[in-house]
Every structure is written in structure tokens, then in C-alpha cells.
Design a protein around this motif. Structure first.
Motif, mmCIF file in Angstrom:
data_model
loop_
_atom_site.group_PDB
_atom_site.id
_atom_site.type_symbol
_atom_site.label_atom_id
_atom_site.label_comp_id
_atom_site.label_asym_id
_atom_site.label_seq_id
_atom_site.Cartn_x
_atom_site.Cartn_y
_atom_site.Cartn_z
ATOM 1 N N UNK A 1 6.192 -33.703 29.777
ATOM 2 C CA UNK A 1 6.640 -33.933 28.398
ATOM 3 C C UNK A 1 8.161 -34.036 28.420
ATOM 4 N N UNK A 2 8.709 -35.265 28.588
ATOM 5 C CA UNK A 2 10.138 -35.455 28.765
ATOM 6 C C UNK A 2 10.860 -35.859 27.499
ATOM 7 N N UNK A 3 12.148 -36.251 27.675
ATOM 8 C CA UNK A 3 12.997 -36.590 26.526
ATOM 9 C C UNK A 3 12.496 -37.843 25.829
ATOM 10 N N UNK A 4 11.885 -38.760 26.562
ATOM 11 C CA UNK A 4 11.354 -39.979 25.926
ATOM 12 C C UNK A 4 10.284 -39.628 24.902
ATOM 13 N N UNK A 5 9.435 -38.640 25.227
ATOM 14 C CA UNK A 5 8.400 -38.206 24.280
ATOM 15 C C UNK A 5 9.030 -37.585 23.040
ATOM 16 N N UNK A 6 10.099 -36.778 23.235
ATOM 17 C CA UNK A 6 10.799 -36.180 22.086
ATOM 18 C C UNK A 6 11.327 -37.273 21.166
ATOM 19 N N UNK A 7 11.971 -38.253 21.782
ATOM 20 C CA UNK A 7 12.565 -39.352 20.993
ATOM 21 C C UNK A 7 11.480 -40.106 20.220
ATOM 22 N N UNK B 1 25.798 -34.942 27.395
ATOM 23 C CA UNK B 1 25.644 -34.442 26.022
ATOM 24 C C UNK B 1 24.519 -35.229 25.368
ATOM 25 N N UNK B 2 23.513 -34.510 24.840
ATOM 26 C CA UNK B 2 22.440 -35.165 24.115
ATOM 27 C C UNK B 2 22.456 -34.632 22.687
ATOM 28 N N UNK C 1 15.499 -28.015 29.066
ATOM 29 C CA UNK C 1 14.863 -28.069 30.387
ATOM 30 C C UNK C 1 15.447 -29.209 31.217
ATOM 31 N N UNK C 2 15.625 -30.362 30.559
ATOM 32 C CA UNK C 2 16.204 -31.523 31.248
ATOM 33 C C UNK C 2 17.632 -31.231 31.693
ATOM 34 N N UNK D 1 17.765 -31.177 35.696
ATOM 35 C CA UNK D 1 18.312 -32.443 36.201
ATOM 36 C C UNK D 1 19.832 -32.514 36.104
ATOM 37 N N UNK D 2 20.428 -31.509 35.502
ATOM 38 C CA UNK D 2 21.875 -31.527 35.370
ATOM 39 C C UNK D 2 22.540 -30.413 36.140
#
Length: 571
Positions: A530-536, A560-561, A474-475, A479-480
Motif C-alpha cells: 500500500x504505497x504513496x500512489x494508492x494514497x494519492x 518533502x511530500x 513509512x516511505x 526509502x529515504x
């Protein structure tokens, strides 16, 4: 001074202890050792000087003894009445003269010479009309040209005439006879080298000796110096000059003595360096002792500093680890001293801190689980699935394939998202959830971007937390790719592979990318939803700090993540 103070303050504690203890120990040792060394050196110098003086006095006594023997021997000849009478007689014939030679003069002179092995010859010179008799009697005219001739006529005491240049040694005495007007002089020729031989063995090497008369005329000169001290050997002239100019004591230790039997002065000198050499052994011993003490002190202080400082260093390292988030404590001390108490209290504090952190972590995990369950509970699965099924049926009847496909994708997406309320899911289902979401997004974006999948099917049966990949995708889209500035078509690639112990997922897009500041703070910045910070944070809370997300991005080129989690077999 301020620089030194600052430097000392910034030294490590171990080095401070070493420096202070070494300074406090070395200074007294060097001071006491130096005093001891210089006292020993002065004592040895005094003993060497005394030895020099003693050797000189012994030599002078020996010379006096020899001269007195010569004087006694020549006086016995000069005052012998038979010899006087025979030398002053008027002989009528040669027979009477020969008889005097044979019976009186020759035996007496031979006897005296035989008693003194260092006498080369004894000769009497006279002006009486007598025939020469070998070396025993010669006419006075043979010596009347000598420099000492007039002087010997003015005294009846023996005199000594020595030449350093010609290496001759003569003892002379006039035979005084009041009753006759004849002049007779006794000459005793002494072996020059034999007389002074004892002076050549005063020391083994490196010394010089000079004998002068009352007029500073050289009588005897001797020097025996090794090759390294050859420059110290002085001629008689150089010696007298240095002596008169008071320069001799700069380089030499010297002593002087006078002969009681004659007006001679004897000087014995040795180089200062040679005399000091006797103290070198003590100097070397002193240096070895000093360095041994310093080495022993250094070793002792080093181990003392190590015993004191090493636990503190480990304690500091543990504090740095705790500052970085590692709460493992590796320093322990069973001692009851101040350091032991400090370490023990620190360990207790860390244990309590761990308990508090664990409680906070558990509460956060529980909170997130509650939030997830609350999110899942907001949807009635059966009603939702039935509705999607109905939409799909009507779309098929109306021949609307896009609507049918969207309904199927939504059904698959929410089925895997809700996951029957469980927080873990098969890798296969997580990937299916992600692909469903991507296809929905492609339909919503009118297929404006391409997608590529590279999945390792052998990892499908491993278990993992659900909803880890969908936020990353989603990010990447929102956002990309959606903010891509160039005219090229957007692309998205999802990979899933495994290493020996880990599962590795990557999401690659060719969107707008991120600047360095955004890239640096993406995992620490709070965002809505619920963003990437929450995943991390979920990954690290569940699997540990060694796992989580890693972002790589270049502005206007893409991002690239990478998600790394451990392999967990499904129970």
C-alpha cells in the motif's frame, strides 16, 4: 507553391473562411471598379479634350471675326474714291489740301476708328507732295525702311504684321490707283493686348497658348500656370521644339487650329496632370467605395466565420479538456444544422462517458473499501488487544520499560488503524496513529533518527480518510532515511496546519532524496503493498482531482511530500 499550400492548410478554419471569401469577393469588386474607373477616366479625358478643342475653335472664330472687321475697315479706306482722289491730286495751295484733310480724310478715318475701340490709330503714308497732317497722313519715307514695306507694294490685299517681341499689331493695305503713279499705304495700329485678350480667359488656370505664322514665327504667346505646375510653362521656342520632335503629347494635351482669314496656326495646350485632375474626384470616390465594400465584406465574413467557427472552437476546447480529464461540457447548440447535430452528439457522448467513468470510479472505490475491510478483518481486534495488554503487564512486572512502551504503541497504532472498520477518522486520531508508528520505527532503528512534530490543535476535530499519513512516513523512513549516504543523523518532521478551506500535512526527511525521473513517476508507478500512489488515488477519488500529494525532492538532500485535503466537519 508548396510553402503557400502548407501555410494555407495550417491556417485556422476561421482565417481560411475569411481569406477565401475575401479573395472571392474582392477580386470581382476591384476588377469591376477598375473597369468603371478607367471608363469614367477615359470619358472625362475625352470630354476635357473636346472642351479644349471647343475653346480653341471659339477663340479662333473670335480672332477671325476681329481680323475680318479690320480688313473690311481698311478696305473701305483703301478703296474709297474720294480718299484716292484727294491723295493723288496736285494741290496749288495749302487751303485746298487742308480742305481735303478736314472734309474727307479726317472724318472718314475718325469714324472708322471710333467704330473699332481696339484701333489705336489709322495713318496713311504717301509719296505725293503733301504736308503731314497729325497721325492721319505722314510721308512714305517714314515707313520705307520697314521689313514689310516691299511686301506690301506687291499686293493690293490687306496684310497683318504682328510682333510678339515688340507686342505690336499692324494691319496694312496699299491704296491702289491705276490712274496715278503715287504710292499710298494705309496703316491700322491695333491694340495688341486687346486683340488677344479673349485668349487669356479660356480657362481659369494651367494652360498655354501659342500663335505662329506660316514661317513658325511667334505671333503671340500666353501661359497661366499655378505654382505647382509652373514647370510646365514653355517658351515659344521650347514649344516648337517639343512639337517638331513629337514630345509634346508626353506631358500635354494640345489642340491646334488655323485662322481662315490669315495663315496663322493657334496651339492650345494643357498639362496632362491638370486634365487628369478632373478625374481625381471620381478616383477618390472609387477608392472610398472599394474600401467601404471591402470593409463591409470583411465585417460580414468575420461574423459569418464567427457563427460557423466559434462553436467548433469551443468544441475543440472541450475535447482538450476531456483529454486532460475534465469532463465538463460548456458548448451547446440548439441549431439543427450539421454543426448543431455534431455538438449535440458530442454532448450525448460525454454524458455517456461520464456515466461509464463514474461507474468505474465507484467500482474502484468499492474495491478499495472491500480490500481495506478485508485487511482489517484478517485481524481479531479483541484477541490482538488482549495479547498486547498481557505483554504490557508482564513487561511492567519484569521491569522492561521498552517492551511495555512498544506494546502500548502497537496497541495505539492498530486501534487507530482498524478504526472499528470505518474509512474516516478524526485528524487527532490520524496524527496519533502516525506518531505511534514513528515511535515504533524509532525503537526498531535504535533511535537512529530524530523526529519533530508541528501540529495545529485547532484542526483535531475535523474528519479525514484514515491511513493517509502512515504510508508517507513509512516511505520517508524506508526509502529515504534508511538509504541516507552521509554520516549525519537522520531527521523527520511532521507538520499539520490549515488554510481557509483546506487541511495541509507535510512529511519532510533528510534522506537520500530522488532523481528527477523517479520524482516524475512516483505517483504513477505501481509498487508492491500500500504505497504513496494508492494514497494519492484514494484522496482524488474521495475528495476530487484538486487534492492529493505533491512531492519535492533533491538527490542526497531529502524529500518533502505535501498532502492537501478539504476541511470536512465531523458528523
Amino acid at each position: 507553391m508548396n510553402k503557400f499550400k502548407s501555410w494555407f492548410i495550417n491556417l485556422k478554419l476561421r482565417n481560411k473562411i475569411l481569406l477565401i471569401c475575401l479573395m472571392a469577393s474582392i477580386v470581382p469588386i476591384i476588377a469591376l471598379g477598375s473597369i468603371w474607373y478607367y471608363q469614367i477616366q477615359n470619358l472625362l479625358m475625352t470630354r476635357e479634350t473636346e472642351s479644349l478643342d471647343e475653346s480653341l475653335n471659339q477663340a479662333v472664330l473670335n480672332l477671325d471675326y476681329k481680323l475680318n472687321n479690320y480688313f473690311n475697315a481698311i478696305n473701305q479706306i483703301a478703296w474709297n474714291d474720294d480718299i484716292k482722289r484727294g491723295l493723288s491730286s496736285n494741290y496749288d495751295n495749302n487751303y485746298e489740301m487742308y480742305k481735303f484733310y478736314l472734309d474727307t480724310l479726317t472724318p472718314h478715318l475718325k469714324t472708322t476708328k471710333s467704330l473699332q475701340s481696339d484701333i489705336n490709330a489709322i495713318t496713311i503714308y504717301g509719296d505725293n507732295k503733301m504736308n503731314s497732317h497729325g497721325d492721319f497722313f505722314r510721308p512714305l519715307k517714314d515707313i520705307d525702311h520697314k521689313s514689310w514695306f516691299n511686301r506690301i507694294l506687291t499686293t493690293t490685299n490687306p496684310i497683318v504684321e504682328v510682333s510678339d517681341e515688340n507686342r505690336t499689331f499692324l494691319v496694312l493695305c496699299q491704296i491702289f490707283d491705276r490712274n496715278h503713279s503715287v504710292t499710298n499705304i494705309v496703316q491700322m495700329d491695333i491694340n495688341y493686348d486687346y486683340f488677344f485678350h479673349s485668349l487669356t480667359t479660356l480657362f481659369e488656370q494651367d494652360y498655354g497658348l501659342v500663335i505662329v505664322d506660316q514661317n513658325e514665327k511667334p505671333i503671340y504667346t500666353f501661359g497661366d500656370f499655378s505654382n505647382k505646375n509652373r514647370s510646365y510653362q514653355l517658351s515659344t521656342k521650347e514649344f516648337i521644339q517639343k512639337l517638331n520632335n513629337e514630345l509634346l503629347e508626353h506631358d500635354f494635351v494640345y489642340k491646334q487650329a488655323s485662322l481662315s482669314s490669315n495663315n496663322w496656326t493657334v496651339y492650345l495646350y494643357r498639362p496632362m496632370e491638370t486634365v487628369a485632375t478632373t478625374t481625381h474626384r471620381f478616383r477618390d470616390t472609387f477608392i472610398i467605395v472599394i474600401f467601404s465594400c471591402i470593409l463591409l465584406l470583411f465585417i460580414s465574413i468575420f461574423f459569418l466565420a464567427r457563427v460557423v467557427v466559434r462553436p467548433l472552437e469551443k468544441l475543440a476546447q472541450n475535447m482538450e479538456q476531456i483529454e486532460k480529464g475534465d469532463l465538463s461540457v460548456t458548448v451547446y447548440n440548439s441549431g439543427t444544422d450539421e454543426i448543431g447535430n455534431l455538438i449535440r452528439q458530442f454532448g450525448n457522448m460525454v454524458v455517456k462517458l461520464k456515466d461509464m467513468i463514474n461507474q468505474v470510479y465507484k467500482s474502484k472505490i468499492a474495491q478499495q473499501e472491500y480490500e481495506m475491510k478485508a485487511l482489517q478483518a484478517q485481524i481479531n481486534p479483541h484477541f490482538f488487544y488482549n495479547s498486547l495488554s498481557l505483554i504490557n503487564s508482564k513487561a511492567i512486572i519484569a521491569d522492561q520499560e521498552d517492551i511495555s512502551q512498544m506494546a502500548q504503541l502497537l496497541s495505539t497504532f492498530y486501534r487507530t488503524t482498524l478504526n472499528k472498520g470505518k474509512s474516516t477518522i478524526y485528524v487527532k486520531d490520524e496524527l496519533e496513529n502516525t506518531t505511534s508508528y514513528i515511535e515504533i520505527q524509532r525503537m526498531m532503528h535504535s533511535n537512529s533518527f530524530d523526529v519533530k512534530y508541528e501540529f495545529d490543535e485547532s484542526m483535531y476535530n475535523y474528519s479525514m480518510l484514515n491511513l493517509l499519513l502512515q504510508p508517507l512516513v513509512e516511505n520517508a523512513i524506508n526509502h529515504g532515511i534508511d538509504h541516507k549516504e552521509d554520516l549525519g543523523k537522520g531527521s523527520l518532521m511532521i507538520t499539520a496546519k490549515q488554510s481557509e478551506y483546506d487541511l495541509i500535512f507535510t512529511v519532510v526527511d533528510n534522506g537520500c532524496g530522488m532523481d528527477k525521473e523517479t520524482l516524475r513517476t512516483i505517483l504513477t508507478t505501481k509498487t508492491k503493498g500500500y504505497g504513496v500512489r494508492n494514497v494519492h488515488n484514494r484522496v482524488q477519488l474521495f475528495y476530487g482531482s484538486g487534492y492529493g500529494l505533491v512531492f519535492e525532492s533533491e538527490l542526497n538532500k531529502g524529500t518533502t511530500v505535501t498532502l492537501t485535503i478539504p476541511k470536512v466537519a465531523n458528523n
